[in-house]
Write a protein that holds these residues in place. Structure first.
Motif, PDB file in Angstrom:
ATOM      1  N   VAL A  92      23.117  39.703  44.136  1.00 37.85           N
ATOM      2  CA  VAL A  92      23.587  41.097  44.952  1.00 37.85           C
ATOM      3  C   VAL A  92      22.978  42.166  44.679  1.00 37.85           C
ATOM      4  CG1 VAL A  92      25.176  39.407  45.880  1.00 37.85           C
ATOM      5  CG2 VAL A  92      26.361  40.703  44.256  1.00 37.85           C
ATOM      6  N   ALA A  93      23.478  42.733  46.003  1.00 38.10           N
ATOM      7  CA  ALA A  93      22.588  44.713  45.094  1.00 38.10           C
ATOM      8  C   ALA A  93      24.116  45.450  47.090  1.00 38.10           C
ATOM      9  CB  ALA A  93      21.925  44.494  45.270  1.00 38.10           C
ATOM     10  N   ALA A  94      23.797  46.466  46.070  1.00 35.70           N
ATOM     11  CA  ALA A  94      24.122  47.623  47.430  1.00 35.70           C
ATOM     12  C   ALA A  94      24.374  49.323  46.125  1.00 35.70           C
ATOM     13  CB  ALA A  94      26.443  47.650  47.447  1.00 35.70           C
ATOM     14  N   VAL A  95      24.182  50.465  46.802  1.00 37.80           N
ATOM     15  CA  VAL A  95      23.939  51.952  46.022  1.00 37.80           C
ATOM     16  C   VAL A  95      25.231  52.685  46.925  1.00 37.80           C
ATOM     17  CG1 VAL A  95      22.675  54.046  46.742  1.00 37.80           C
ATOM     18  CG2 VAL A  95      21.417  51.087  46.941  1.00 37.80           C
ATOM     19  N   ILE A 118      17.207  36.420  54.229  1.00 39.25           N
ATOM     20  CA  ILE A 118      17.585  37.709  54.226  1.00 39.25           C
ATOM     21  C   ILE A 118      19.400  37.929  54.381  1.00 39.25           C
ATOM     22  CG2 ILE A 118      17.606  40.346  54.474  1.00 39.25           C
ATOM     23  CD1 ILE A 118      14.620  39.970  55.764  1.00 39.25           C
ATOM     24  N   PHE A 119      19.821  38.468  53.266  1.00 39.53           N
ATOM     25  CA  PHE A 119      20.952  38.910  53.388  1.00 39.53           C
ATOM     26  C   PHE A 119      21.406  40.590  52.815  1.00 39.53           C
ATOM     27  CE2 PHE A 119      20.724  34.318  52.037  1.00 39.53           C
ATOM     28  CZ  PHE A 119      21.387  33.211  52.912  1.00 39.53           C
ATOM     29  N   ILE A 120      22.483  40.899  54.101  1.00 34.09           N
ATOM     30  CA  ILE A 120      23.180  42.142  53.307  1.00 34.09           C
ATOM     31  C   ILE A 120      24.465  42.392  53.080  1.00 34.09           C
ATOM     32  CG2 ILE A 120      23.251  44.381  54.686  1.00 34.09           C
ATOM     33  CD1 ILE A 120      20.365  42.923  55.219  1.00 34.09           C
ATOM     34  N   TYR A 121      23.896  43.506  51.582  1.00 30.16           N
ATOM     35  CA  TYR A 121      25.476  43.555  50.472  1.00 30.16           C
ATOM     36  C   TYR A 121      25.762  44.780  50.168  1.00 30.16           C
ATOM     37  CZ  TYR A 121      24.572  38.851  49.219  1.00 30.16           C
ATOM     38  OH  TYR A 121      24.820  37.205  48.997  1.00 30.16           O
TER      39      TYR A 121
END
Length: 594
Positions: A123-126, A297-300
């Motif tokens: 998983v990832a984020a900014v 595609i997943f949004i995290y």
């Protein structure tokens, strides 16, 4: 329980007021925490390494606070302060928001199919336009360490990587390669290393060596690259030096690789919610896309808010107070669970934020209501059902026997507390005792982690012999006993096995001492008020057993049924446990005497 160390001055500054140590201890108790210790860096070093090493260390006062293991949102100063401020009604709980870049596409992390062999999820984020200070930076790093030790299970489930986004370029690729094909400059090193060289380098590192076992035996190692081939990290071991964050970092790319995607989501949510308050637009987190090998595609981060509805009657009954729905809603809001009364029937709608992953069931909400009300404020009442407690008969018999066997000159041995139920090797209960494993009725562990923990033990004898082997330098004779449970297969039980309470004793000396063990059996039967006799009493009868010396073994009968054996151990058994003297043993079942 995890312990969080925070500087007292920083804590009071963030809380907006000062407390005495007693006042803050009371505040912690009200909030469900415990102020474990008041110390300083100098005191800690002095205790661990001596006064000489402590010279020059900081005298700044530190509060060590014990936090519940499932409250991941309290593992750093930011979360702790936010929780206490909401609890004291000095501020409202913030609303976390996932946003998208104004100019351009969100950052993308592409997972390849090779990762299925090691760590298949990510998983990832900014955190965009964040401002670090020295204290914030240290707290950011410490939170990652606390999460690694807690919910991440020492990086086996999840590994966190944080990177300066301005030094790298997306999209990013999460793949897995043979160790020899991986080469990069790791964090805080001056040159590049291949993956095998890194594993050798960190075998002597006091911190990282504990994580090497997670991937060192795998055919491929996980690795994350940016679009230019720059290595971001080799999870779960080390990040690359190129993308390391600093006090000047303005945008942080956070990636969490995992074997458990649910835990990865929780960890990511914790990191971004705790530190998004330092972004130019507080409590906003920039979304990132994660593309799986099948194209999904997943949004995290997900930052999930969900709602639960409880009745005020349910909460009043469970806690034991009589509060109005409005009062209960206010109590829950103080615990970071924004609540409001809906309808006319006293229903309370509770909103659970992404920081409260510990709220799983309605009872968790009830617990928070009780905590906000104050456990000390609950009115004491007599229970409606009157019962008289009594000691479990088997445990009472066990305690009585323990005291009298000790009075008979034997020393009680306490082997591993869990070994009665889980831990022991097949070799201990079978090969070393000249037994076939198939004849032992042993319950086997489906996924043993080591050769030492393969089956549930079926006899206490192996544990006592290992205890003697570890104490061979003690003066002879060694007279040991243990009364504890073993586990035996039993198809009549719903779980397929049962616990059996047994008494085992051994006598280790230059002579076998069979008469000593026989005397202990007679004393035990005397204590149990069982007289010698074949039908209604006890007796022994010669029998052959591979564990014992031929012609030196007897079966013990009580009330007409076999309860165990005693005799002189076979020389092969003694040698297999690395002993050099003869040994006699008694092993009987005490449950028939209840």
């Amino acid at each position: 329980m995890p312990t969080v160390s925070v500087r007292r001055d920083l804590l009071f500054l963030a809380l907006g007021r000062e407390y005495t140590d007693e006042e803050f201890d009371e505040l912690c108790f009200e909030f469900g925490l415990e102020l474990d210790e008041i110390t300083s860096e100098k005191d800690i070093i002095s205790k661990e390494q001596g006064d000489v090493k402590a010279e020059g260390a900081s005298d700044v006062i530190l509060y060590k606070i014990d936090v519940p293991a499932n409250r991941y949102d309290l593992l750093c100063l930011e979360g702790l302060v936010r929780g206490l401020q909401v609890f004291k009604e000095r501020t409202e709980a913030p609303r976390y928001e996932r946003v998208y870049p104004v100019d351009g596409e969100p950052q993308r992390l592409i997972i390849t199919e090779e990762t299925a062999l090691v760590r298949p999820h990510a998983v990832a984020a900014v955190l965009r336009n964040i401002t670090f200070t020295k204290d914030r930076y240290e707290s950011f790093i410490e939170l990652q360490e606390k999460l690694h030790q807690n919910v991440c299970r020492k990086r086996t489930l999840v590994a966190i990587g944080t990177h300066d986004l301005d030094t790298i370029s997306g999209p990013f690729t999460f793949t897995a390669k043979p160790p020899a094909d991986i080469k990069f400059k790791p964090l805080n090193q001056s040159k590049e290393y291949t993956a095998p060289e890194l594993m050798n380098l960190y075998k002597t590192d006091s911190h990282l060596r504990h994580f090497l076992h997670i991937i060192e035996d795998k055919p491929v190692y996980p690795i994350i690259y940016d679009s230019n081939g720059i290595v971001l990290s080799m999870p779960p071991i080390i990040n690359g030096d190129h993308s390391k964050i600093s006090l000047n970092t303005k945008s942080v790319f956070i990636e969490c690789t995992a074997t458990d995607v649910t835990k990865a989501k929780i960890v990511l949510d914790m990191v971004v919610t705790m530190f998004s308050e330092y972004c130019d637009k507080p409590f906003t987190v920039e979304a990132a896309e994660v593309v799986y090998p099948d194209g999904k595609i997943f949004i995290y981060p997900e930052l999930p808010y969900r709602k639960e509805t409880l009745t005020s009657d349910f909460i009043n009954k469970k806690v034991g107070f009589n509060e109005t729905p409005e009062s209960i809603a206010k109590l829950l809001t103080r615990m970071y669970l924004k609540s409001e009364v809906i309808g006319e029937g006293g229903d309370i709608e509770v909103e659970i934020p992404p920081t409260r992953s510990d709220i799983i069931h309605a009872c968790d909400i009830v617990e928070d209501a009780a905590m906000a009300y104050g456990f000390n404020n609950l009115r004491r009442t007599m229970p409606r059902t009157y019962t008289v407690a009594n000691q479990f008969p088997l445990n009472k018999l066990t305690e009585l026997l323990r005291h009298d066997l000790a009075a008979a000159g034997f020393t009680e041995a306490l082997t591993f507390a869990l070994s009665a139920f889980l831990q022991c090797s097949r070799e201990d209960i079978a090969d070393k005792l000249n037994k076939d494993i198939s004849s032992t009725k042993a319950a086997h562990i489906a996924n043993p982690k080591t050769a030492e923990f393969q089956v549930a033990r079926t006899t206490l004898l192996a544990g006592l012999l290992k205890t003697v082997a570890a104490n061979r330098k003690m003066p002879l004779p060694l007279k040991l006993f243990e009364i504890s449970d073993v586990v035996l297969k039993d198809e009549t039980r719903d779980v397929g096995a049962r616990n059996n309470r047994r008494l085992c004793a051994i006598y280790y000396n230059k002579s076998p001492g069979f008469e000593v063990i026989h005397g202990l059996l007679d004393r035990t039967m005397q204590l149990l008020d069982v007289k010698p006799g074949r039908e209604k009493g006890y007796c022994i009868q010669a029998v052959e057993d591979s564990t014992f010396f031929p012609g030196r073994c007897a079966e013990v009968f009580a009330h007409g049924q076999s309860i165990g054996r005693l005799g002189v151990l076979h020389p092969d058994v003694i040698n297999k446990f690395e002993l050099t003297m003869p040994c006699s043993a008694l092993d009987i079942d005490i449950e028939p005497f209840l």
